[in-house]
Structure formats: structure tokens, C-alpha cells
Write an enzyme that holds these catalytic residues in place. Structure first.
Site, mmCIF file in Angstrom:
data_model
loop_
_atom_site.group_PDB
_atom_site.id
_atom_site.type_symbol
_atom_site.label_atom_id
_atom_site.label_comp_id
_atom_site.label_asym_id
_atom_site.label_seq_id
_atom_site.Cartn_x
_atom_site.Cartn_y
_atom_site.Cartn_z
ATOM 1 N N HIS A 1 -12.884 21.481 23.491
ATOM 2 C CA HIS A 1 -13.253 20.039 23.512
ATOM 3 C C HIS A 1 -14.865 19.904 23.868
ATOM 4 O O HIS A 1 -15.466 19.026 23.362
ATOM 5 C CB HIS A 1 -12.325 19.357 24.609
ATOM 6 C CG HIS A 1 -11.089 19.282 24.445
ATOM 7 N ND1 HIS A 1 -10.500 18.901 22.949
ATOM 8 C CD2 HIS A 1 -9.716 19.654 24.913
ATOM 9 C CE1 HIS A 1 -9.253 18.794 23.041
ATOM 10 N NE2 HIS A 1 -8.691 19.234 24.051
ATOM 11 N N ASP B 1 -10.111 17.442 14.612
ATOM 12 C CA ASP B 1 -9.108 18.038 14.945
ATOM 13 C C ASP B 1 -9.402 19.720 14.874
ATOM 14 O O ASP B 1 -10.373 20.054 14.084
ATOM 15 C CB ASP B 1 -7.841 17.992 14.009
ATOM 16 C CG ASP B 1 -6.503 18.382 14.502
ATOM 17 O OD1 ASP B 1 -6.540 18.848 15.781
ATOM 18 O OD2 ASP B 1 -5.704 18.256 13.822
ATOM 19 N N LEU C 1 -27.357 3.266 12.637
ATOM 20 C CA LEU C 1 -26.050 3.772 12.367
ATOM 21 C C LEU C 1 -25.006 3.242 13.414
ATOM 22 O O LEU C 1 -25.261 2.825 14.713
ATOM 23 C CB LEU C 1 -25.952 5.328 12.655
ATOM 24 C CG LEU C 1 -24.483 5.849 12.933
ATOM 25 C CD1 LEU C 1 -23.961 6.014 11.458
ATOM 26 C CD2 LEU C 1 -24.361 7.243 13.512
HETATM 27 C C1 FPP Z 1 -8.166 17.489 18.623
HETATM 28 O O1 FPP Z 1 -8.335 18.831 18.755
HETATM 29 C C2 FPP Z 1 -9.280 16.829 19.324
HETATM 30 C C3 FPP Z 1 -8.994 15.843 20.329
HETATM 31 C C4 FPP Z 1 -7.649 15.316 20.721
HETATM 32 C C5 FPP Z 1 -10.330 15.365 21.384
HETATM 33 C C6 FPP Z 1 -11.283 14.867 20.448
HETATM 34 C C7 FPP Z 1 -12.478 14.729 21.504
HETATM 35 C C8 FPP Z 1 -13.539 15.365 21.187
HETATM 36 C C9 FPP Z 1 -14.343 15.962 20.053
HETATM 37 C C10 FPP Z 1 -14.834 15.227 22.368
HETATM 38 C C11 FPP Z 1 -15.026 14.016 22.697
HETATM 39 C C12 FPP Z 1 -15.645 13.036 21.693
HETATM 40 C C13 FPP Z 1 -16.586 12.108 22.088
HETATM 41 C C14 FPP Z 1 -16.905 11.112 21.000
HETATM 42 C C15 FPP Z 1 -16.699 11.676 23.535
HETATM 43 P P1 FPP Z 1 -6.810 19.422 19.102
HETATM 44 O O2 FPP Z 1 -7.053 19.731 20.783
HETATM 45 O O3 FPP Z 1 -5.819 18.718 18.810
HETATM 46 O O4 FPP Z 1 -6.872 20.940 18.712
HETATM 47 P P2 FPP Z 1 -5.670 21.923 18.277
HETATM 48 O O5 FPP Z 1 -5.014 21.131 17.001
HETATM 49 O O6 FPP Z 1 -6.607 22.852 17.747
HETATM 50 O O7 FPP Z 1 -5.037 22.182 19.390
#
Ligand code: FPP
Length: 254
Positions: A41, A24, A135
Site C-alpha cells: 500500500h 489493484d 487536473l
Molecule cells: C488494492 O490492492 C488497493 C487498495 C484497496 C487500496 C488502494 C490504496 C492506495 C493505492 C493508497 C492510497 C491512495 C491514496 C489516493 C491516498 P489490494 O490490496 O487489493 O491488492 P491485492 O489484490 O494484490 O491483494
């Protein structure tokens, strides 16, 4: 039977075999730099790469990452589209490298909502890496812990309907076997970055005895050093699985 029997190894273990992470904070990471959310992202993907490598270096057996929850469809359409493109491009780019590093890749969650292209890439990544014994990396996409439990209940109900299972035979063991990640040990360590302290419908059943670690660090900043700190914290935890602290101490001293 000894005082503490089949769970000995988990009580004595100083290093998690399986880590589950809610990644997050990508959006906030970007906002703090005056960048659009997609930049967060993209940086999040780099952090994924770093943590996969750090887990391999630390000898961690399994890593489960929450990449997209069943609730994330509620995000603006443009962000959902961007995340889908990012998954596709990341898989295309990374899977050979993961394979070369003996990583076994799998996906958990309801794939039916994804494009044919993404589903195909997921299938291909799983087939390519299926025999790897390094892994084990599970990526949760369109995943929800409640969905997982309902799916398991549905499977067992169907077996009962077909006369293959007596409802009185349903127990924790055969129920667990129908859940996602049944092939892995339950997570020992859960990490959530980004400061929120909740499980957000991640592995609800599987986290029953998991140690929960929350950090303010935003996901794109979560690096090998941050992982080491989480592992150090884990090593200092006393896991009891219902036993008393004295029983566990006696066992450790034995
Ligand atoms: C949460 O941060 C993150 C996500 C919903 C997406 C997670 C995806 C990645 C890290 C990239 C792709 C991963 C793979 C395995 C290909 P948020 O957007 O909720 O952040 P915020 O709470 O600060 O708004």
C-alpha cells in the site's frame, strides 16, 4: 440536425478527458517480494503520485481513483486501520504539493464512517484546492456505485415528496446531476490494474460508455510508461455511442 450531433467531440477525441482507475494489486506486489501487505500500500501511494504527475504532463483534465470501496471494510481490522492512517498521512503530506501544482482535490463516497480527523482533512483539502483549475483529482473512499445510485434516487424522491419535482420529470439528465462526479465529464477511459476484469461496484452509472482497459501490471508498478500505453490503446478505439462504425468513420473523415 446533423447525423451525429451533440456527441461529436467525444467521438473525435483521441485523448481521454477523464480517466478512472481501480488501483489493484498492492498486496500481491508486496507478497511477491516477501514483504507485508502494508509495504504494497505504501508503494501504491508512490504510484498515485507518479500517475497524478503523468496525467498533468499528458494534459488529462480529470482523474478519479478508487482508494477504498464500501466493501473494503471487510478486510482485516489491522489492514483497514493501516489504510486509514495511510490516507491521513498521505493527505497531510501531499495536499500542499497538489495545491502548488494547481490540482483540484475532491472526495466521493460516504464520509460518515470515517474519523473526525480524516473527515476534517478531506474538507480542508477540498477547500484549499477548490479554485484550482488544473487536473481535477477525485478520490473515491468508502464509495460504491450502488450507494451512489441509491443516494441520487433518495434525493429525487425527497424532492418529489416535497412537491418540488413531478416523478414524470425524472430523466437521465437530472438523475445524473444527483450522482457523484456530476461536475465532471463521464470517464472516457477506465483502467484496472492487477489482472482482474471486473468493475467491482465502482462508477456503475458513469461508466456506461467508458472504454475499459485491463492490465496485469500491479498498481505499484503502474508508471507513466504504463499510462502512455493505456492512452495509446485508447487512441486506437473506435467509440460509437450507438452509431454505426461507418457513421463514425464518415464523421472522422469530414
Ligand atoms: C488494492 O490492492 C488497493 C487498495 C484497496 C487500496 C488502494 C490504496 C492506495 C493505492 C493508497 C492510497 C491512495 C491514496 C489516493 C491516498 P489490494 O490490496 O487489493 O491488492 P491485492 O489484490 O494484490 O491483494
Amino acid at each position: 440536425m446533423s447525423e451525429i450531433s451533440q456527441i461529436d467531440s467525444r467521438l473525435l477525441q483521441e485523448r481521454p478527458q477523464h480517466i478512472a482507475i481501480i488501483m489493484d494489486g498492492n498486496g500481491r506486489w508486496a507478497r511477491r517480494r516477501g514483504l507485508p501487505r502494508p509495504a504494497g500500500h505504501r508503494e501504491g501511494v508512490k504510484a498515485v503520485r507518479g500517475i497524478v504527475e503523468a496525467c498533468r504532463n499528458q494534459g488529462i483534465g480529470a482523474l478519479t481513483l478508487f482508494a477504498f470501496s464500501s466493501e473494503n471494510w471487510r478486510r482485516p481490522r489491522t489492514e483497514v486501520r493501516l489504510l486509514m492512517d495511510l490516507f491521513i498521512n498521505t493527505l497531510k503530506r501531499e495536499v500542499r504539493d497538489l495545491h502548488a501544482n494547481n490540482v483540484q482535490v475532491s472526495f466521493i463516497g460516504d464520509r460518515s464512517a470515517f474519523s473526525d480527523k480524516l473527515r476534517r482533512l478531506m474538507d480542508e483539502s477540498e477547500s484549499l484546492t477548490a479554485d484550482n483549475d488544473g487536473l481535477r483529482l477525485a478520490i473515491a473512499v468508502n464509495y460504491g456505485g450502488r450507494w451512489d445510485i441509491v443516494e441520487a434516487a433518495r434525493r429525487l424522491a425527497a424532492e418529489a415528496r416535497d412537491g418540488d419535482l413531478d416523478p414524470s420529470e425524472i430523466d437521465e439528465e437530472n438523475f445524473s446531476a444527483c450522482l457523484s462526479l456530476a461536475q465532471l465529464p463521464e470517464p472516457d477511459l477506465f483502467i484496472r490494474t492487477g489482472g482482474e476484469q471486473r468493475i467491482s461496484n465502482f462508477l456503475l452509472w458513469q461508466l456506461a460508455y467508458t472504454e475499459l482497459y485491463f492490465t496485469e501490471t500491479l498498481w505499484p508498478d503502474f508508471d507513466a510508461q504504463c499510462l502512455s500505453e493505456a492512452l495509446e490503446w485508447f487512441a486506437g478505439r473506435q467509440r460509437r455511442f450507438g452509431h454505426t462504425g461507418e457513421q463514425v468513420e464518415r464523421l472522422k473523415g469530414a
